[in-house]
Write an enzyme that holds these catalytic residues in place. Structure first.
Site, short mmCIF file in Angstrom:
data_model
loop_
_atom_site.label_atom_id
_atom_site.label_comp_id
_atom_site.label_asym_id
_atom_site.label_seq_id
_atom_site.Cartn_x
_atom_site.Cartn_y
_atom_site.Cartn_z
N TRP A 132 0.84 -1.20 0.00
CA TRP A 132 0.00 0.00 0.00
C TRP A 132 0.88 1.24 0.00
O TRP A 132 1.83 1.33 0.78
CB TRP A 132 -0.90 0.01 1.22
CG TRP A 132 -2.13 -0.81 1.05
CD1 TRP A 132 -2.27 -2.14 1.31
CD2 TRP A 132 -3.39 -0.36 0.55
NE1 TRP A 132 -3.55 -2.55 1.01
CE2 TRP A 132 -4.26 -1.48 0.53
CE3 TRP A 132 -3.88 0.87 0.11
CZ2 TRP A 132 -5.57 -1.40 0.11
CZ3 TRP A 132 -5.20 0.96 -0.32
CH2 TRP A 132 -6.02 -0.16 -0.32
N HIS A 167 -0.42 -6.00 6.17
CA HIS A 167 -1.35 -6.02 5.04
C HIS A 167 -0.62 -6.06 3.70
O HIS A 167 -1.15 -5.66 2.67
CB HIS A 167 -2.30 -4.82 5.13
CG HIS A 167 -3.10 -4.83 6.40
ND1 HIS A 167 -4.31 -5.49 6.51
CD2 HIS A 167 -2.83 -4.32 7.62
CE1 HIS A 167 -4.76 -5.36 7.75
NE2 HIS A 167 -3.88 -4.67 8.44
N HIS A 180 -3.08 -11.89 3.12
CA HIS A 180 -3.30 -11.60 4.54
C HIS A 180 -4.78 -11.63 4.88
O HIS A 180 -5.64 -11.59 4.01
CB HIS A 180 -2.72 -10.23 4.90
CG HIS A 180 -3.44 -9.09 4.22
ND1 HIS A 180 -3.16 -8.70 2.93
CD2 HIS A 180 -4.43 -8.28 4.64
CE1 HIS A 180 -3.93 -7.69 2.58
NE2 HIS A 180 -4.73 -7.41 3.61
N ASP A 189 -7.76 -9.68 7.39
CA ASP A 189 -8.06 -8.48 8.18
C ASP A 189 -8.81 -8.89 9.43
O ASP A 189 -9.81 -9.62 9.34
CB ASP A 189 -8.95 -7.53 7.39
CG ASP A 189 -8.22 -6.81 6.27
OD1 ASP A 189 -6.99 -6.90 6.21
OD2 ASP A 189 -8.91 -6.15 5.46
N HIS A 242 -8.73 -3.69 12.31
CA HIS A 242 -8.13 -2.96 11.19
C HIS A 242 -8.96 -1.75 10.80
O HIS A 242 -8.41 -0.71 10.42
CB HIS A 242 -7.99 -3.92 10.00
CG HIS A 242 -7.38 -3.32 8.79
ND1 HIS A 242 -6.22 -2.58 8.84
CD2 HIS A 242 -7.77 -3.35 7.47
CE1 HIS A 242 -5.91 -2.18 7.60
NE2 HIS A 242 -6.83 -2.62 6.78
N HIS A 283 -15.87 -3.30 3.86
CA HIS A 283 -15.33 -3.86 5.10
C HIS A 283 -16.38 -3.84 6.21
O HIS A 283 -16.57 -4.84 6.93
CB HIS A 283 -14.10 -3.07 5.56
CG HIS A 283 -12.83 -3.42 4.88
ND1 HIS A 283 -12.49 -2.95 3.63
CD2 HIS A 283 -11.78 -4.18 5.28
CE1 HIS A 283 -11.31 -3.41 3.29
NE2 HIS A 283 -10.84 -4.16 4.27
N GLU A 321 -7.44 -11.41 1.81
CA GLU A 321 -7.11 -10.58 0.66
C GLU A 321 -5.78 -10.99 0.01
O GLU A 321 -4.93 -11.60 0.66
CB GLU A 321 -7.05 -9.10 1.07
CG GLU A 321 -8.40 -8.57 1.51
CD GLU A 321 -8.36 -7.19 2.14
OE1 GLU A 321 -9.38 -6.47 2.05
OE2 GLU A 321 -7.32 -6.84 2.77
#
Length: 217
Positions: free
Chosen positions: A20, A50, A54, A56, A60, A161, A173
């Site tokens: 990210w 992340h 991974h 969540d 998160h 989410h 994800e």
């Protein structure tokens, strides 16, 4: 019992793996050599939780959400269904209705995701809130996707989410599904027991439960 072999669906963790923007990139180094210790090599890893494949935890995206070590690990092990929605940039109820999902519990979505794992995408296929509601009505407890997020990359509110959490569904994800045929599998995607964590890297793998792949059109 199936005699099929497990198939890895995890992204390899390496120095050039996409992360990210602004988050901690992955790095690994050998900090002590066997020539120095006299017995072993010892490595050190630094990464965001992340990066790559991974899960969540609700913490998160919720200030007081459940942490990784509070999650039931049975969520991440068991039968799953892989479906191919790669022909659609909008993954809505009409798309999902093309597949026999009821009774699957866990679903993995193969989308039109980017194929260069060194480049973070600027745009990804869109999951709709109604699609999440539909999956809840099909008794899904885990949604896996070959994208870095179930929400759009630029989203701050993270509506998908939150809707997933509202329905008691969990999130996996960045799985790799290009080499996986649509069909029924057994999934293993166990998170590490990182106390108080908001997510965890996983080694995700599937193995076929049958040779029947006719689960949708």
């Amino acid at each position: 019992m199936t005699s099929e072999k497990w198939i890895d669906i995890s992204q390899p963790l390496r120095e050039d793996i996409a992360h990210w923007p602004g988050d901690t990139p992955f790095s690994y180094e050998v900090v002590f050599r066997k020539s120095e210790t006299g017995s072993v090599n010892i490595g050190k890893m630094v990464t965001s939780l992340h990066t790559g494949t991974h899960i969540d935890a609700p913490f998160h995206f919720l200030e007081n959400g459940t942490r990784v070590t509070d999650l039931d690990i049975n969520i991440f092990i068991g039968p799953c269904l892989v479906i191919d929605v790669s022909q659609h940039e909008l993954i809505d109820v009409e798309v999902l209705k093309k597949f026999e999902i009821k009774g699957s519990k866990r679903i993995l979505l193969r989308t039109s995701a980017r194929r260069d794992l060194t480049v973070f995408p600027k745009k990804i296929p869109l999951l709709t809130l109604e699609a999440i509601d539909y999956l809840k009505n099909q008794d899904i407890t885990l949604i896996g996707i070959d994208l870095p997020s179930v929400d759009q990359i630029d989203s701050k509110e993270l509506p998908i989410h939150h809707r997933i959490y509202k329905h008691g569904i969990y999130i996996l994800e960045n799985v790799l599904l290009d080499h996986i045929k649509p069909g029924k599998y057994e999934l293993s995607a166990l998170p590490l027991p990182i106390e108080y964590a908001d997510g965890s890297l996983v080694r995700a793998a599937v193995r076929p439960l049958s040779n029947k792949n006719g689960v949708g059109v």
